[in-house]
Design a protein around this motif. Sequence first.
Motif, mmCIF file in Angstrom:
data_model
loop_
_atom_site.group_PDB
_atom_site.id
_atom_site.type_symbol
_atom_site.label_atom_id
_atom_site.label_comp_id
_atom_site.label_asym_id
_atom_site.label_seq_id
_atom_site.Cartn_x
_atom_site.Cartn_y
_atom_site.Cartn_z
ATOM 1 N N VAL A 1 0.825 -1.206 0.000
ATOM 2 C CA VAL A 1 0.000 0.000 0.000
ATOM 3 C C VAL A 1 0.860 1.258 0.000
ATOM 4 O O VAL A 1 0.643 2.183 -0.793
ATOM 5 N N LEU A 2 1.822 1.301 0.913
ATOM 6 C CA LEU A 2 2.636 2.499 1.063
ATOM 7 C C LEU A 2 3.909 2.483 0.228
ATOM 8 O O LEU A 2 4.629 3.482 0.165
ATOM 9 N N GLY A 3 4.196 1.359 -0.400
ATOM 10 C CA GLY A 3 5.384 1.294 -1.253
ATOM 11 C C GLY A 3 6.682 1.194 -0.490
ATOM 12 O O GLY A 3 7.706 1.710 -0.956
ATOM 13 N N ASP A 4 6.685 0.614 0.658
ATOM 14 C CA ASP A 4 7.881 0.355 1.483
ATOM 15 C C ASP A 4 8.622 1.643 1.847
ATOM 16 O O ASP A 4 9.814 1.808 1.554
ATOM 17 N N PRO A 5 7.929 2.608 2.508
ATOM 18 C CA PRO A 5 8.614 3.863 2.874
ATOM 19 C C PRO A 5 9.693 3.661 3.925
ATOM 20 O O PRO A 5 10.600 4.484 4.046
ATOM 21 N N LEU A 6 9.590 2.581 4.679
ATOM 22 C CA LEU A 6 10.597 2.319 5.716
ATOM 23 C C LEU A 6 11.781 1.546 5.176
ATOM 24 O O LEU A 6 12.711 1.225 5.916
ATOM 25 N N THR A 7 11.744 1.256 3.876
ATOM 26 C CA THR A 7 12.826 0.504 3.195
ATOM 27 C C THR A 7 13.169 -0.788 3.943
ATOM 28 O O THR A 7 14.329 -1.097 4.205
ATOM 29 N N LEU A 8 12.130 -1.529 4.288
ATOM 30 C CA LEU A 8 12.359 -2.814 4.949
ATOM 31 C C LEU A 8 12.733 -3.896 3.947
ATOM 32 O O LEU A 8 13.345 -4.905 4.326
ATOM 33 N N HIS A 9 12.343 -3.725 2.710
ATOM 34 C CA HIS A 9 12.672 -4.654 1.633
ATOM 35 C C HIS A 9 12.216 -6.083 1.953
ATOM 36 O O HIS A 9 12.955 -7.054 1.755
ATOM 37 N N VAL A 10 11.036 -6.181 2.468
ATOM 38 C CA VAL A 10 10.490 -7.506 2.767
ATOM 39 C C VAL A 10 9.864 -8.069 1.507
ATOM 40 O O VAL A 10 8.960 -7.470 0.920
ATOM 41 N N THR A 11 10.336 -9.223 1.071
ATOM 42 C CA THR A 11 9.796 -9.853 -0.123
ATOM 43 C C THR A 11 8.519 -10.607 0.212
ATOM 44 O O THR A 11 8.228 -10.908 1.371
ATOM 45 N N SER A 12 7.780 -10.934 -0.826
ATOM 46 C CA SER A 12 6.547 -11.709 -0.618
ATOM 47 C C SER A 12 6.867 -13.081 -0.045
ATOM 48 O O SER A 12 6.155 -13.589 0.838
ATOM 49 N N ALA A 13 7.929 -13.678 -0.526
ATOM 50 C CA ALA A 13 8.326 -14.994 -0.005
ATOM 51 C C ALA A 13 8.726 -14.907 1.466
ATOM 52 O O ALA A 13 8.403 -15.783 2.265
#
Length: 347
Positions: free
Chosen positions: A257-269
């Motif tokens: 939704v937010l486009g990863d503003p926290l740059t967590l880089h969590v993948t779907s897997a």
Amino acid sequence: MSSRQLVSIIVPVYNEAPNIPVLHDRIRKIAGKLPYAFEYLFVDDGSRDDSAEAVQKLARKSKNVRLIELSRNFGKEAAVSAGLHAAGGDAAIILDADLQHPPMLINSFLQKWKHGAEVVVGIKRYGRGDSWFKRFSSDWFYRLFRMVAEGEVTPHGADYRLLDRRVINAFGSMKEHNRITRGLIDWLGFRRDYVHFDVAPRLHGQRSYTFRKLFALALHTFTSYSLLPLQLASYLGYFMLLVTIPTGIFLAVDKFVLGDPLTLHVTSAGLLALLNVFLIGMVLACMGMMGLYIARINAEVTGRPLYVIRDHIGSDQVVLRKTEQEWNLVDPEAEHAPVPELLEQRK
């Protein structure tokens, strides 16, 4: 007819052949000084040595010695139950055959009984030979068990106990197969008193309870007399849900939704793997704890007998027939009685 009360001495036996004659001789000397009559019930729990033969020798010399020989090793709890079911006394005293329960305290138990106690519990005191680990683990076991148990629990209570006839009758009505005798007695209640004693060293042989058996006994005690382990599984499941649902929502919103503003880089897997780990852990924990209770239920519904008696030697007169509420003496004219003058009016 004598008005002396009859006391049943119940001794579970497993590979205790050298100790049996010594124990009987010590109790007999003490009993001779007391205003009671005694019968001795030795329950052989599938011994591999000459324990049964040692009791048979005593039975041939004394009519108040009885042998209950189980067909195999059913465990100490079943052996004690067999002795209580067969006891014909106004009271019964349970003690081990290895002489770690001092016979000299029998009079102390009887004095407590005489003054109104219906259950007299032997409380073990620590000796210098006990390791710090044994003391620490025992103390914490009883602290935890008292917190979770349903009913009063006697800390450091031994199997060395006196039970009044009322307690014996109530104990006989209990049906469960997976049992801890001292736990059942504590659950029953009744007026109780205590006798503290120092555990004596074994006279002969090796202790049969290893650390593994003691751990299994502790686990069995918790699952048999408390619902807390099952409740803990439920609490763990709720905790997992409270953690995984907000975490999953947060990571999904952050990424999709937010486009990863926290740059967590969590993948779907990675997201799916995290959720799967938590959910699988929750399911396994709950199933593992529930499995313990299902195993107990399975053992109860199979309907197997608690024990099987292979032979019963001595005191044919005192044979107990259990009814729903009481135990009655039958065959009062039998030839061999443990104490012929002691046929009390026990209806």
